[in-house]
Design an enzyme around this catalytic site. Structure first.
Site, PDB file in Angstrom:
ATOM      1  CD  GLN A 244       0.848  -8.871  -2.755  1.00 32.71           C
ATOM      2  OE1 GLN A 244       1.652  -9.541  -3.392  1.00 32.71           O
ATOM      3  NE2 GLN A 244      -0.365  -8.664  -2.641  1.00 32.71           N
TER       4      GLN A 244
ATOM      5  CE  LYS B  75       2.212  -2.503  -4.504  1.00 30.68           C
ATOM      6  NZ  LYS B  75       2.211  -2.009  -2.965  1.00 30.68           N
TER       7      LYS B  75
ATOM      8  N   GLY C 194     -10.829  -2.937   3.268  1.00 33.87           N
ATOM      9  CA  GLY C 194     -11.477  -1.756   3.999  1.00 33.87           C
ATOM     10  C   GLY C 194     -10.847  -1.752   5.438  1.00 33.87           C
ATOM     11  NE  ARG C 195      -7.254  -6.781   6.632  1.00 34.61           N
ATOM     12  CZ  ARG C 195      -6.622  -7.592   6.404  1.00 34.61           C
ATOM     13  NH1 ARG C 195      -6.291  -8.461   7.553  1.00 34.61           N
ATOM     14  NH2 ARG C 195      -5.719  -7.768   5.497  1.00 34.61           N
TER      15      ARG C 195
ATOM     16  CG  ASP D 293      -2.006  -1.234   1.204  1.00 34.97           C
ATOM     17  OD1 ASP D 293      -2.240  -1.593   0.205  1.00 34.97           O
ATOM     18  OD2 ASP D 293      -2.243  -1.782   2.455  1.00 34.97           O
TER      19      ASP D 293
ATOM     20  N   GLY E 246      -4.484  -4.132  -3.734  1.00 35.01           N
ATOM     21  CA  GLY E 246      -5.554  -3.306  -4.110  1.00 35.01           C
ATOM     22  C   GLY E 246      -4.679  -2.075  -4.609  1.00 35.01           C
ATOM     23  CG  HIS E 247      -2.134  -2.059  -7.224  1.00 36.14           C
ATOM     24  ND1 HIS E 247      -1.080  -2.553  -7.892  1.00 36.14           N
ATOM     25  CD2 HIS E 247      -1.554  -2.510  -5.773  1.00 36.14           C
ATOM     26  CE1 HIS E 247      -0.470  -3.510  -7.340  1.00 36.14           C
ATOM     27  NE2 HIS E 247      -0.788  -3.608  -5.822  1.00 36.14           N
TER      28      HIS E 247
END
Ligand code: GDP
Ligand code: IMO
Ligand code: MG
Length: 433
Positions: free
Chosen positions: A224, A16, A302-303, A13, A40-41
């Site tokens: 990652q 990238k 969404g954490r 996160d 999740g980009h």
């Protein structure tokens, strides 16, 4: 230079997605080489927000081909959903996307087992994204996996699926006491999806190698981050693939010696999602302020992300194991108005200072971070486009990080939008030359 890699320096996160999108403008081919839809980009273009999970970050650019490399694990339903989501927004996905037939498939039983194993681990859980990543890579390594190209041979596929499912159902039923999964439905649905993506399935290694030979610009997109790498990361609190520069050759079929430039993205502070050691982690009010200012909530699950100061020990270690040429610093704008800033410069364990980043999760949990305090700045920097226009304290903060990492900061991102980026004091305007 015709091949450039952009990977994550920390625990994922780092931004990238934004950086790949901004560099993809000059790229002919963008290639993902590891992970799956655990990634999740985020790409922001004006008022439009895109979150890419499996599809590489050059997809929004006309003239750029995007390859899901052989090192990925591909959830077929997730792929379809992502493709259809982009098509509905006017992106000609089928024109711009290719999938390596050697990539492995994530089936529903992998997701199921991911959840069951996390439950089984209880307090020792990894905090995975629940996407079936670990179980799919485990099958690949134990040679019971099924590859994307296998879907094009229905009889062979049916045999492999039947055998895999018999073993998985034994585990699901006998060890975990859950209902077994159905074979016929899964087989039919997988073949249906295979028909839909048939034209996109290629020999990815061949595609990358011929692009490179023709002098085309190839951009490798990491997922990652280095500290989540199976070997270099904070094992066992890692993902199940090789997320760093070392993963590129294996995950694409492009010879390792053909990589011309290695760059990594790092936030100006640190975040982590899931369990595991995080030496510079903050709790309480400052952590909450960082989370709020940086909107630090996972793009996939969404954490809320755990937040902490910039950890130069992590950054030095990650620069070292990846052999980096340059750094792209993101989220510098988030630190405006924080008052004095801390940077973790070394770790104390008992009476001694550790020489580097320790291997053992237990040592990582016991150590004390040693901080250096630096003056902060209050100005809003989101509109700044030249290094010289950053507040003096902000320039000094960037120089300090650069000196700590021993690697030049080539680009600085000061907001989520594509346009909010500037060249660092030691960077070049054109990354492709
Ligand atoms: P990735 O997984 O490395 O692509 O990063 P994510 O997309 O999961 O998370 C990065 C978040 O930071 C996203 O919400 C981005 O829109 C946002 N972002 C990226 N660069 C910047 C920046 O320079 N400043 C701010 N404030 N947000 C940024
Ligand atoms: P991007 O590409 C942040 C973390 C999970 C968990 C661990 C293992 O967006 O930077 P997994 O589902 O992979 O088995 O989970 O890795 N993780 C990420 N954290 N960003 C990611 O991807 C991540 N992908 C996996 O939270 O701690
Ligand atoms: Mg992300």
């Amino acid at each position: 230079m015709s091949s450039t890699a952009v990977i994550g320096l920390q625990w994922g996160d780092e931004g990238k997605g934004k950086i790949i999108d901004s560099l993809a403008d000059g790229a002919d081919l963008v290639v993902r080489y590891a992970g799956g839809n655990n990634a999740g980009h985020t790409v922001i273009v004006g008022s439009d927000k895109y979150v890419l999970h499996l599809i590489p970050g050059g997809i929004l650019h006309p003239g750029t081909l995007n390859l899901i490399g052989r090192g990925l694990v591909v959830d077929l339903e997730a792929l379809l959903e992502e493709m259809d989501g982009l098509i509905a927004r006017g992106v000609p996905v089928e024109e711009r996307l290719r999938i390596d037939g050697r990539a492995h498939v994530i089936f529903p039983y992998h997701r199921h087992i991911d959840g069951l194993v996390e439950q089984w681990l209880g307090a020792g859980r990894i905090g995975t994204t629940g996407r079936g990543i670990g179980p799919a890579y485990a099958d690949k390594v134990s040679r019971t996996g099924i590859r994307v190209a296998d879907l094009l041979h229905p009889e062979f596929f049916a045999r492999r699926l039947k055998a895999a499912l018999a073993e998985k159902n034994a585990l699901i039923e006998k060890v975990h006491g859950h209902e077994p999964e159905d074979h016929a439905n899964l087989q039919g649905r997988s073949l249906e999806i295979a028909e839909r993506i048939r034209a996109l399935i290629v020999d990815g290694g061949e595609l990358v190698r011929s692009a490179y030979r023709e002098g085309k610009r190839v951009l490798f997109e990491g997922a990652q981050g280095t500290m989540l790498d199976l070997d270099s990361g904070t094992y066992p609190f890692v993902t199940s693939s090789w997320t760093g520069i070392a993963g590129i050759a294996g995950g694409t079929g492009c010879p390792a010696r053909w990589l011309d430039r290695a760059l990594a993205v790092t936030k100006a502070y640190t975040t982590r999602v899931g369990e595991g050691p995080f030496p510079s982690e903050l709790n309480g009010e400052v952590a909450e302020r960082l989370r709020k200012a940086g909107n630090e909530y996972g793009a996939t699950t969404g954490r809320p992300r755990r937040c902490g100061w910039f950890d130069a020990v992590v950054a030095r270690y990650a620069c070292e194991v990846n052999g980096l040429d340059g750094i792209i610093l993101t989220n510098l704008d988030v630190l405006s108005g924080f008052g004095d800033l801390q940077v973790t410069t070394s770790y104390r364990h008992g009476d001694s200072l550790l020489p580097g980043f320790p291997a053992e999760a237990t040592v990582l949990e016991q150590l004390q971070p040693v901080h250096q305090s630096l003056p902060g700045w209050n100005e809003d920097i989101t509109g700044v486009r030249r290094f010289a226009d950053l507040p003096a304290a902000c320039q000094d903060y960037v120089r300090f990080l650069e000196q700590q990492m021993g690697t030049p900061i080539e680009r600085i991102s000061v907001g989520p939008d594509r346009e909010q980026i500037l060249v660092g004091e030691h960077g070049q305007l054109d990354l492709w030359n």
